[in-house]
Motif scaffolding. Sequence first.
Motif, mmCIF file in Angstrom:
data_model
loop_
_atom_site.group_PDB
_atom_site.id
_atom_site.type_symbol
_atom_site.label_atom_id
_atom_site.label_comp_id
_atom_site.label_asym_id
_atom_site.label_seq_id
_atom_site.Cartn_x
_atom_site.Cartn_y
_atom_site.Cartn_z
ATOM 1 N N ALA A 6 -23.408 33.296 -14.284
ATOM 2 C CA ALA A 6 -23.790 34.126 -15.422
ATOM 3 C C ALA A 6 -22.611 34.973 -15.848
ATOM 4 C CB ALA A 6 -24.975 35.015 -15.067
ATOM 5 N N VAL A 7 -22.396 35.020 -17.157
ATOM 6 C CA VAL A 7 -21.361 35.857 -17.752
ATOM 7 C C VAL A 7 -22.072 36.784 -18.724
ATOM 8 C CG1 VAL A 7 -19.188 35.914 -19.036
ATOM 9 C CG2 VAL A 7 -19.733 33.938 -17.580
ATOM 10 N N GLY A 8 -22.065 38.083 -18.436
ATOM 11 C CA GLY A 8 -22.831 39.012 -19.242
ATOM 12 C C GLY A 8 -21.993 40.119 -19.837
ATOM 13 N N HIS A 9 -22.450 40.611 -20.971
ATOM 14 C CA HIS A 9 -21.818 41.763 -21.625
ATOM 15 C C HIS A 9 -22.793 42.936 -21.607
ATOM 16 C CE1 HIS A 9 -21.256 44.200 -25.420
ATOM 17 N NE2 HIS A 9 -20.148 44.435 -24.760
ATOM 18 N N SER A 10 -22.378 44.070 -21.031
ATOM 19 C CA SER A 10 -23.116 45.326 -21.092
ATOM 20 C C SER A 10 -24.559 45.131 -20.609
ATOM 21 C CB SER A 10 -23.044 45.876 -22.516
ATOM 22 O OG SER A 10 -23.410 47.217 -22.561
ATOM 23 N N LEU A 11 -25.554 45.327 -21.470
ATOM 24 C CA LEU A 11 -26.946 45.125 -21.056
ATOM 25 C C LEU A 11 -27.144 43.720 -20.504
ATOM 26 C CD1 LEU A 11 -29.991 45.810 -20.949
ATOM 27 C CD2 LEU A 11 -30.121 45.147 -23.359
ATOM 28 N N GLY A 12 -26.523 42.719 -21.117
ATOM 29 C CA GLY A 12 -26.642 41.345 -20.610
ATOM 30 C C GLY A 12 -26.071 41.207 -19.222
ATOM 31 N N ALA A 13 -25.002 41.958 -18.927
ATOM 32 C CA ALA A 13 -24.440 41.935 -17.570
ATOM 33 C C ALA A 13 -25.416 42.563 -16.588
ATOM 34 C CB ALA A 13 -23.107 42.683 -17.554
ATOM 35 N N GLY A 14 -26.045 43.669 -16.998
ATOM 36 C CA GLY A 14 -27.035 44.290 -16.125
ATOM 37 C C GLY A 14 -28.230 43.392 -15.871
ATOM 38 N N VAL A 15 -28.649 42.651 -16.893
ATOM 39 C CA VAL A 15 -29.737 41.681 -16.717
ATOM 40 C C VAL A 15 -29.324 40.618 -15.709
ATOM 41 C CG1 VAL A 15 -31.001 39.831 -17.893
ATOM 42 C CG2 VAL A 15 -30.760 42.075 -18.985
ATOM 43 N N ALA A 16 -28.078 40.140 -15.784
ATOM 44 C CA ALA A 16 -27.593 39.146 -14.822
ATOM 45 C C ALA A 16 -27.604 39.701 -13.406
ATOM 46 C CB ALA A 16 -26.191 38.689 -15.214
ATOM 47 N N VAL A 17 -27.190 40.949 -13.238
ATOM 48 C CA VAL A 17 -27.201 41.577 -11.911
ATOM 49 C C VAL A 17 -28.630 41.653 -11.380
ATOM 50 C CG1 VAL A 17 -26.796 43.741 -10.675
ATOM 51 C CG2 VAL A 17 -25.064 42.869 -12.261
ATOM 52 N N HIS A 18 -29.566 42.066 -12.208
ATOM 53 C CA HIS A 18 -30.970 42.148 -11.775
ATOM 54 C C HIS A 18 -31.508 40.769 -11.410
ATOM 55 C CE1 HIS A 18 -32.582 46.320 -12.612
ATOM 56 N NE2 HIS A 18 -31.326 46.411 -12.997
ATOM 57 N N GLU A 19 -31.173 39.762 -12.217
ATOM 58 C CA GLU A 19 -31.645 38.412 -11.918
ATOM 59 C C GLU A 19 -31.080 37.928 -10.592
ATOM 60 O OE1 GLU A 19 -32.464 34.255 -11.757
ATOM 61 O OE2 GLU A 19 -30.514 35.242 -11.532
ATOM 62 N N ALA A 20 -29.785 38.124 -10.388
ATOM 63 C CA ALA A 20 -29.152 37.675 -9.144
ATOM 64 C C ALA A 20 -29.723 38.408 -7.941
ATOM 65 C CB ALA A 20 -27.639 37.895 -9.227
ATOM 66 N N ALA A 21 -29.987 39.694 -8.096
ATOM 67 C CA ALA A 21 -30.522 40.485 -6.992
ATOM 68 C C ALA A 21 -31.938 40.075 -6.631
ATOM 69 C CB ALA A 21 -30.499 41.973 -7.360
ATOM 70 N N GLY A 22 -32.724 39.705 -7.640
ATOM 71 C CA GLY A 22 -34.124 39.392 -7.393
ATOM 72 C C GLY A 22 -34.395 37.957 -7.002
ATOM 73 N N HIS A 23 -33.514 37.035 -7.395
ATOM 74 C CA HIS A 23 -33.825 35.609 -7.214
ATOM 75 C C HIS A 23 -32.758 34.818 -6.463
ATOM 76 C CE1 HIS A 23 -37.355 36.017 -9.755
ATOM 77 N NE2 HIS A 23 -36.611 36.682 -10.619
ATOM 78 N N HIS A 24 -31.565 35.333 -6.352
ATOM 79 C CA HIS A 24 -30.508 34.691 -5.551
ATOM 80 C C HIS A 24 -30.318 33.222 -5.929
ATOM 81 C CE1 HIS A 24 -30.455 38.316 -3.076
ATOM 82 N NE2 HIS A 24 -31.775 38.254 -3.075
ATOM 83 N N ASP A 25 -30.293 32.950 -7.232
ATOM 84 C CA ASP A 25 -30.135 31.562 -7.680
ATOM 85 C C ASP A 25 -28.929 31.375 -8.593
ATOM 86 O OD1 ASP A 25 -31.160 32.969 -9.807
ATOM 87 O OD2 ASP A 25 -32.879 31.645 -10.174
ATOM 88 N N LEU A 26 -28.023 32.349 -8.592
ATOM 89 C CA LEU A 26 -26.765 32.208 -9.309
ATOM 90 C C LEU A 26 -25.633 32.018 -8.304
ATOM 91 C CD1 LEU A 26 -27.232 35.026 -11.981
ATOM 92 C CD2 LEU A 26 -27.327 32.563 -12.386
#
Length: 314
Positions: A118-138
Amino acid sequence: MTSVTFDVTLPHSSGATWRLAAELHLPAGDLPGTVQLLLPGLTYDRRYWAVPGEGDYTRHAVAAGYAVLALDRPGTGGSGHPPADQVTVEANAEAVHQVVRALREGRDGISAFRHVVAVGHSLGAGVAVHEAAGHHDLDALVVTSLLHATGPLYPEAVPALHPAAEDDVLRAANLPDGYLTTRPGLRARLYEHPGGVSAEMSAHHERAKSTVTIGEGLTLDTLYAPGPAAAVDVPVFLVAGREDRLFGGGEVSTGHAGTVLAHERKFYTGAPELDAFVVPDAAHSLNFHRTAPIWYAAAQDWLTRRVPPATPRP
């Protein structure tokens, strides 16, 4: 480029299905085993990754051999527009998780990928961090324009918003109540470095605005909470604009990669690798600046050494 869609459900939406729009870009030749999932920030959609000319991140990533999926998050661009209070940071992360699962499993029109970064900008980066933290699929994260600290312009961010229905650029979209965007003329002050963006590009930046919801605004603080970052267990590449004053210039100096890394290392405690890169002559919205290709090249180099594009397919 191929236009694709994903049907997702959001938490607290009573099972309603919402369609997300995206563009899939593939390099010539054999299909790569790795796809970069691009997530735009607050008041942006997938056009953030396709700035005209050398600012087109997608073109750089494809040239490096990667497949690229540029996604419109819920409520942005060509995606569906749920009630604004349902589009939260959590809802974004859950929607992205469903897209990641589809990319890994494959579906009509999309072959399965072995690796997703995942490559995220600002809010999109925070969404990527939350997704990675919750699902460990990146497999890796590129986090741009988001630090666990705020800068001197941050208090101006909320007053800079007004209803999208009142905005000349977005009025015709007939968006639901609770959808906001930046007031005319303020994107340059908040997101650009004077002298780092041409007048023509600044005008394009204004025309390319998208939305943020009340729900996202009320949950923005979760982006800076230490818990999600600590739960990330894949390599992370941090990218900051040297002149970013939304997140730099306060508690954290973005003048040097070392200061960014020293501050953020306290939060990404579970990441096996943490690296940082500072983009010269660039403020918050990196991709509209003349120096954007510098970080594009750095990101492709960093990713290629950790999650190469030509990994075997499933």
